[in-house]
Design a protein around this motif. Structure first.
Motif, mmCIF file in Angstrom:
data_model
loop_
_atom_site.group_PDB
_atom_site.id
_atom_site.type_symbol
_atom_site.label_atom_id
_atom_site.label_comp_id
_atom_site.label_asym_id
_atom_site.label_seq_id
_atom_site.Cartn_x
_atom_site.Cartn_y
_atom_site.Cartn_z
ATOM 1 N N VAL A 171 5.177 -1.601 8.592
ATOM 2 C CA VAL A 171 4.961 -3.029 8.460
ATOM 3 C C VAL A 171 4.010 -3.484 9.551
ATOM 4 O O VAL A 171 4.151 -3.103 10.714
ATOM 5 C CB VAL A 171 6.297 -3.803 8.568
ATOM 6 C CG1 VAL A 171 6.068 -5.292 8.437
ATOM 7 C CG2 VAL A 171 7.283 -3.320 7.524
ATOM 8 N N LEU A 172 3.068 -4.295 9.160
ATOM 9 C CA LEU A 172 2.095 -4.828 10.126
ATOM 10 C C LEU A 172 2.533 -6.193 10.593
ATOM 11 O O LEU A 172 3.018 -6.995 9.871
ATOM 12 C CB LEU A 172 0.713 -4.905 9.472
ATOM 13 C CG LEU A 172 -0.437 -5.273 10.370
ATOM 14 C CD1 LEU A 172 -0.639 -4.255 11.476
ATOM 15 C CD2 LEU A 172 -1.707 -5.384 9.550
ATOM 16 N N GLY A 189 3.349 -1.142 3.950
ATOM 17 C CA GLY A 189 2.846 0.123 3.433
ATOM 18 C C GLY A 189 3.915 1.191 3.462
ATOM 19 O O GLY A 189 4.856 1.131 4.260
ATOM 20 N N TYR A 190 3.766 2.149 2.568
ATOM 21 C CA TYR A 190 4.655 3.308 2.533
ATOM 22 C C TYR A 190 3.823 4.572 2.619
ATOM 23 O O TYR A 190 2.803 4.702 1.939
ATOM 24 C CB TYR A 190 5.492 3.339 1.242
ATOM 25 C CG TYR A 190 6.587 2.318 1.237
ATOM 26 C CD1 TYR A 190 7.817 2.589 1.815
ATOM 27 C CD2 TYR A 190 6.390 1.072 0.678
ATOM 28 C CE1 TYR A 190 8.825 1.637 1.836
ATOM 29 C CE2 TYR A 190 7.386 0.111 0.692
ATOM 30 C CZ TYR A 190 8.604 0.406 1.267
ATOM 31 O OH TYR A 190 9.587 -0.535 1.288
ATOM 32 N N LEU A 191 4.266 5.481 3.443
ATOM 33 C CA LEU A 191 3.700 6.807 3.561
ATOM 34 C C LEU A 191 4.737 7.733 2.935
ATOM 35 O O LEU A 191 5.886 7.775 3.388
ATOM 36 C CB LEU A 191 3.471 7.128 5.038
ATOM 37 C CG LEU A 191 2.975 8.491 5.421
ATOM 38 C CD1 LEU A 191 1.643 8.807 4.742
ATOM 39 C CD2 LEU A 191 2.826 8.576 6.938
ATOM 40 N N ILE A 192 4.341 8.436 1.873
ATOM 41 C CA ILE A 192 5.300 9.256 1.126
ATOM 42 C C ILE A 192 4.779 10.685 1.041
ATOM 43 O O ILE A 192 3.725 10.930 0.461
ATOM 44 C CB ILE A 192 5.534 8.697 -0.292
ATOM 45 C CG1 ILE A 192 5.989 7.232 -0.229
ATOM 46 C CG2 ILE A 192 6.556 9.555 -1.041
ATOM 47 C CD1 ILE A 192 6.100 6.556 -1.584
ATOM 48 N N ASN A 193 5.543 11.621 1.614
ATOM 49 C CA ASN A 193 5.207 13.040 1.541
ATOM 50 C C ASN A 193 6.087 13.691 0.475
ATOM 51 O O ASN A 193 7.262 13.960 0.698
ATOM 52 C CB ASN A 193 5.418 13.718 2.892
ATOM 53 C CG ASN A 193 5.017 15.170 2.864
ATOM 54 O OD1 ASN A 193 4.339 15.627 1.938
ATOM 55 N ND2 ASN A 193 5.429 15.912 3.877
ATOM 56 N N ILE A 241 0.854 -1.187 0.000
ATOM 57 C CA ILE A 241 0.000 0.000 0.000
ATOM 58 C C ILE A 241 0.889 1.236 0.000
ATOM 59 O O ILE A 241 1.885 1.288 0.732
ATOM 60 C CB ILE A 241 -0.907 0.011 1.250
ATOM 61 C CG1 ILE A 241 -1.960 -1.092 1.150
ATOM 62 C CG2 ILE A 241 -1.560 1.379 1.444
ATOM 63 C CD1 ILE A 241 -2.801 -1.267 2.397
ATOM 64 N N VAL A 242 0.512 2.220 -0.809
ATOM 65 C CA VAL A 242 1.225 3.501 -0.822
ATOM 66 C C VAL A 242 0.215 4.609 -0.553
ATOM 67 O O VAL A 242 -0.769 4.741 -1.272
ATOM 68 C CB VAL A 242 1.927 3.752 -2.176
ATOM 69 C CG1 VAL A 242 2.661 5.090 -2.145
ATOM 70 C CG2 VAL A 242 2.879 2.618 -2.520
ATOM 71 N N VAL A 261 -2.211 4.671 7.630
ATOM 72 C CA VAL A 261 -1.638 3.561 6.871
ATOM 73 C C VAL A 261 -1.776 2.257 7.646
ATOM 74 O O VAL A 261 -2.119 1.217 7.070
ATOM 75 C CB VAL A 261 -0.164 3.834 6.494
ATOM 76 C CG1 VAL A 261 0.460 2.632 5.808
ATOM 77 C CG2 VAL A 261 -0.074 5.070 5.602
ATOM 78 N N LEU A 262 -1.537 2.284 8.954
ATOM 79 C CA LEU A 262 -1.715 1.085 9.774
ATOM 80 C C LEU A 262 -3.149 0.570 9.694
ATOM 81 O O LEU A 262 -3.390 -0.641 9.604
ATOM 82 C CB LEU A 262 -1.347 1.362 11.227
ATOM 83 C CG LEU A 262 0.129 1.297 11.562
ATOM 84 C CD1 LEU A 262 0.379 1.846 12.961
ATOM 85 C CD2 LEU A 262 0.647 -0.114 11.434
ATOM 86 N N THR A 263 -4.112 1.470 9.702
ATOM 87 C CA THR A 263 -5.520 1.084 9.579
ATOM 88 C C THR A 263 -5.770 0.426 8.234
ATOM 89 O O THR A 263 -6.433 -0.616 8.151
ATOM 90 C CB THR A 263 -6.429 2.316 9.758
ATOM 91 O OG1 THR A 263 -6.233 2.822 11.079
ATOM 92 C CG2 THR A 263 -7.882 1.963 9.550
#
Length: 121
Positions: A120-121, A102-106, A73-74, A90-92
């Motif tokens: 990572v979950l 998942g990646y959170l990208i600003n 997920i991005v 993102v965790l949700t």
């Protein structure tokens, strides 16, 4: 999964190098999806994520920005600074989708590395 994660990061750096900060999230999302497709990966945009509450499935409008190869997920942002609520988002998404990475990208960061979070979950 890690190989796809590396491809996501490489694509994000390519998009940021070309466009720089200061644009809308939708622009970065579309360009990142295109860059990932150019590298041969399947990408879905604005994927709906239902919430399960007990035995009830509730479609409440959660949409993740990009789902890459159905395993990463991005979440794309173009904001002044990331906050803990963005990582929680993102965790949700990871929890409700069953995806583990998942990646959170600003993209609004001068140096993209300062706007990256691997979750990572």
């Amino acid at each position: 999964m890690d190989q796809i994660g590396r491809a996501v990061l490489n694509a994000a750096f390519a998009v940021h190098k070309t466009l720089g900060p200061g644009l809308l999230e939708t622009v970065y999302e579309a360009c990142l999806a295109e860059e990932l497709r150019k590298s041969g990966l399947s990408v879905e945009r604005q994927v709906g994520i239902p919430v399960t509450y007990g035995e009830v499935r509730v479609d409440v409008g959660y949409r993740l920005d990009l789902l890459v190869e159905r395993v990463v997920i991005v979440e794309v942002k173009a904001i002044d600074a990331l906050a803990s609520i963005h990582a929680a988002q993102v965790l949700t998404y990871l929890r409700f989708s069953g995806v583990r990475l998942g990646y959170l990208i600003n993209f609004n960061s001068v140096l993209l590395k300062d706007g990256l979070r691997r979750i990572v979950l």
